[in-house]
Structure formats: C-alpha cells, structure tokens
Design a protein around this motif. Sequence first.
Motif, PDB file in Angstrom:
ATOM      1  N   LYS A  17       0.836  -1.204   0.000  1.00 17.47           N
ATOM      2  CA  LYS A  17       0.000   0.000   0.000  1.00 17.47           C
ATOM      3  C   LYS A  17       0.873   1.257   0.000  1.00 17.47           C
ATOM      4  O   LYS A  17       0.625   2.206  -0.740  1.00 17.47           O
ATOM      5  N   ARG A  18       1.888   1.243   0.862  1.00 14.05           N
ATOM      6  CA  ARG A  18       2.787   2.401   0.982  1.00 14.05           C
ATOM      7  C   ARG A  18       3.529   2.662  -0.333  1.00 14.05           C
ATOM      8  O   ARG A  18       3.621   3.800  -0.795  1.00 14.05           O
ATOM      9  N   CYS A  19       4.026   1.602  -0.965  1.00 17.68           N
ATOM     10  CA  CYS A  19       4.747   1.751  -2.236  1.00 17.68           C
ATOM     11  C   CYS A  19       3.840   2.310  -3.333  1.00 17.68           C
ATOM     12  O   CYS A  19       4.251   3.187  -4.094  1.00 17.68           O
ATOM     13  N   LEU A  20       2.630   1.809  -3.408  1.00 17.66           N
ATOM     14  CA  LEU A  20       1.697   2.299  -4.419  1.00 17.66           C
ATOM     15  C   LEU A  20       1.336   3.757  -4.156  1.00 17.66           C
ATOM     16  O   LEU A  20       1.278   4.564  -5.088  1.00 17.66           O
ATOM     17  N   LYS A  21       1.142   4.102  -2.896  1.00 14.13           N
ATOM     18  CA  LYS A  21       0.804   5.482  -2.540  1.00 14.13           C
ATOM     19  C   LYS A  21       1.947   6.425  -2.903  1.00 14.13           C
ATOM     20  O   LYS A  21       1.717   7.511  -3.441  1.00 14.13           O
ATOM     21  N   GLU A  22       3.183   6.008  -2.621  1.00 14.56           N
ATOM     22  CA  GLU A  22       4.353   6.835  -2.948  1.00 14.56           C
ATOM     23  C   GLU A  22       4.448   7.096  -4.445  1.00 14.56           C
ATOM     24  O   GLU A  22       4.898   8.159  -4.864  1.00 14.56           O
ATOM     25  N   GLN A  23       4.031   6.115  -5.242  1.00 15.06           N
ATOM     26  CA  GLN A  23       4.085   6.255  -6.700  1.00 15.06           C
ATOM     27  C   GLN A  23       2.782   6.826  -7.275  1.00 15.06           C
ATOM     28  O   GLN A  23       2.645   6.933  -8.483  1.00 15.06           O
ATOM     29  N   ARG A  24       1.858   7.163  -6.381  1.00 14.97           N
ATOM     30  CA  ARG A  24       0.545   7.707  -6.767  1.00 14.97           C
ATOM     31  C   ARG A  24      -0.204   6.769  -7.713  1.00 14.97           C
ATOM     32  O   ARG A  24      -0.804   7.196  -8.698  1.00 14.97           O
ATOM     33  N   ILE A  25      -0.157   5.496  -7.389  1.00 12.35           N
ATOM     34  CA  ILE A  25      -0.861   4.472  -8.164  1.00 12.35           C
ATOM     35  C   ILE A  25      -2.153   4.135  -7.423  1.00 12.35           C
ATOM     36  O   ILE A  25      -2.124   3.797  -6.244  1.00 12.35           O
ATOM     37  N   THR A  26      -3.272   4.216  -8.119  1.00 14.21           N
ATOM     38  CA  THR A  26      -4.575   3.966  -7.501  1.00 14.21           C
ATOM     39  C   THR A  26      -4.963   2.493  -7.638  1.00 14.21           C
ATOM     40  O   THR A  26      -4.433   1.769  -8.486  1.00 14.21           O
ATOM     41  N   TYR A  27      -5.930   2.098  -6.823  1.00 16.72           N
ATOM     42  CA  TYR A  27      -6.460   0.736  -6.930  1.00 16.72           C
ATOM     43  C   TYR A  27      -7.138   0.541  -8.277  1.00 16.72           C
ATOM     44  O   TYR A  27      -7.135  -0.564  -8.814  1.00 16.72           O
ATOM     45  N   GLU A  28      -7.691   1.601  -8.840  1.00 13.01           N
ATOM     46  CA  GLU A  28      -8.293   1.513 -10.167  1.00 13.01           C
ATOM     47  C   GLU A  28      -7.231   1.158 -11.211  1.00 13.01           C
ATOM     48  O   GLU A  28      -7.463   0.323 -12.082  1.00 13.01           O
ATOM     49  N   GLN A  29      -6.060   1.784 -11.104  1.00 18.67           N
ATOM     50  CA  GLN A  29      -4.971   1.493 -12.040  1.00 18.67           C
ATOM     51  C   GLN A  29      -4.462   0.061 -11.870  1.00 18.67           C
ATOM     52  O   GLN A  29      -4.187  -0.618 -12.862  1.00 18.67           O
ATOM     53  N   VAL A  30      -4.338  -0.378 -10.630  1.00 21.59           N
ATOM     54  CA  VAL A  30      -3.912  -1.757 -10.367  1.00 21.59           C
ATOM     55  C   VAL A  30      -4.943  -2.719 -10.948  1.00 21.59           C
ATOM     56  O   VAL A  30      -4.595  -3.705 -11.599  1.00 21.59           O
ATOM     57  N   GLY A  31      -6.212  -2.421 -10.733  1.00 19.21           N
ATOM     58  CA  GLY A  31      -7.282  -3.262 -11.268  1.00 19.21           C
ATOM     59  C   GLY A  31      -7.243  -3.360 -12.782  1.00 19.21           C
ATOM     60  O   GLY A  31      -7.411  -4.443 -13.341  1.00 19.21           O
ATOM     61  N   GLU A  32      -7.000  -2.238 -13.442  1.00 19.83           N
ATOM     62  CA  GLU A  32      -6.890  -2.254 -14.908  1.00 19.83           C
ATOM     63  C   GLU A  32      -5.736  -3.144 -15.358  1.00 19.83           C
ATOM     64  O   GLU A  32      -5.865  -3.909 -16.309  1.00 19.83           O
ATOM     65  N   LEU A  33      -4.607  -3.031 -14.666  1.00 12.85           N
ATOM     66  CA  LEU A  33      -3.444  -3.858 -14.988  1.00 12.85           C
ATOM     67  C   LEU A  33      -3.760  -5.343 -14.830  1.00 12.85           C
ATOM     68  O   LEU A  33      -3.382  -6.155 -15.672  1.00 12.85           O
ATOM     69  N   LEU A  34      -4.469  -5.678 -13.759  1.00 13.07           N
ATOM     70  CA  LEU A  34      -4.720  -7.083 -13.435  1.00 13.07           C
ATOM     71  C   LEU A  34      -6.016  -7.632 -14.025  1.00 13.07           C
ATOM     72  O   LEU A  34      -6.269  -8.838 -13.946  1.00 13.07           O
ATOM     73  N   GLY A  35      -6.857  -6.761 -14.577  1.00 12.40           N
ATOM     74  CA  GLY A  35      -8.128  -7.214 -15.131  1.00 12.40           C
ATOM     75  C   GLY A  35      -9.163  -7.528 -14.062  1.00 12.40           C
ATOM     76  O   GLY A  35      -9.990  -8.425 -14.240  1.00 12.40           O
TER      77      GLY A  35
END
Length: 71
Positions: A17-35
Amino acid sequence: MEKKEKKLIHPPYERLKRCLKEQRITYEQVGELLGITATTVSLKMNGQSDFYWNEGEKMKQAYGLQKDVFF
C-alpha cells in the motif's frame, strides 16, 4: 441492518500500500493492470482475499516493486 466484517485471510499488505501510494498508483490502475475491479484490489490489499502469483508478478514488473512488499 448490521454490516458483517469479512474474515482476514492474511494481514493487510501495508508495505505494498505504501509503495503504491508513494508512486501515486490507484487501486483503479492496479485493477486495470490485473483485469479486476478496484473493489477486488481493495479486498486483496486488506487481507480479505489473496493475490495470485501472476498478479504479483505483473505488479512487480509494471511498478518496479521488490518481492518483499508482499510479505
């Protein structure tokens, strides 16, 4: 109506969570990547579901993550 709490399968992925937040990556973006949906990403991040191995690999490659963020 009472809201039922889901049982945790594992502790939340606080490092991830911390790493994604630092990179300003949202759960929506992760979801798109993973389908998957952002809701499913949230369940996995918060310990109510597991990431599949290939999902972890996709995130590592796409976001330059180290494997220890999953532990």
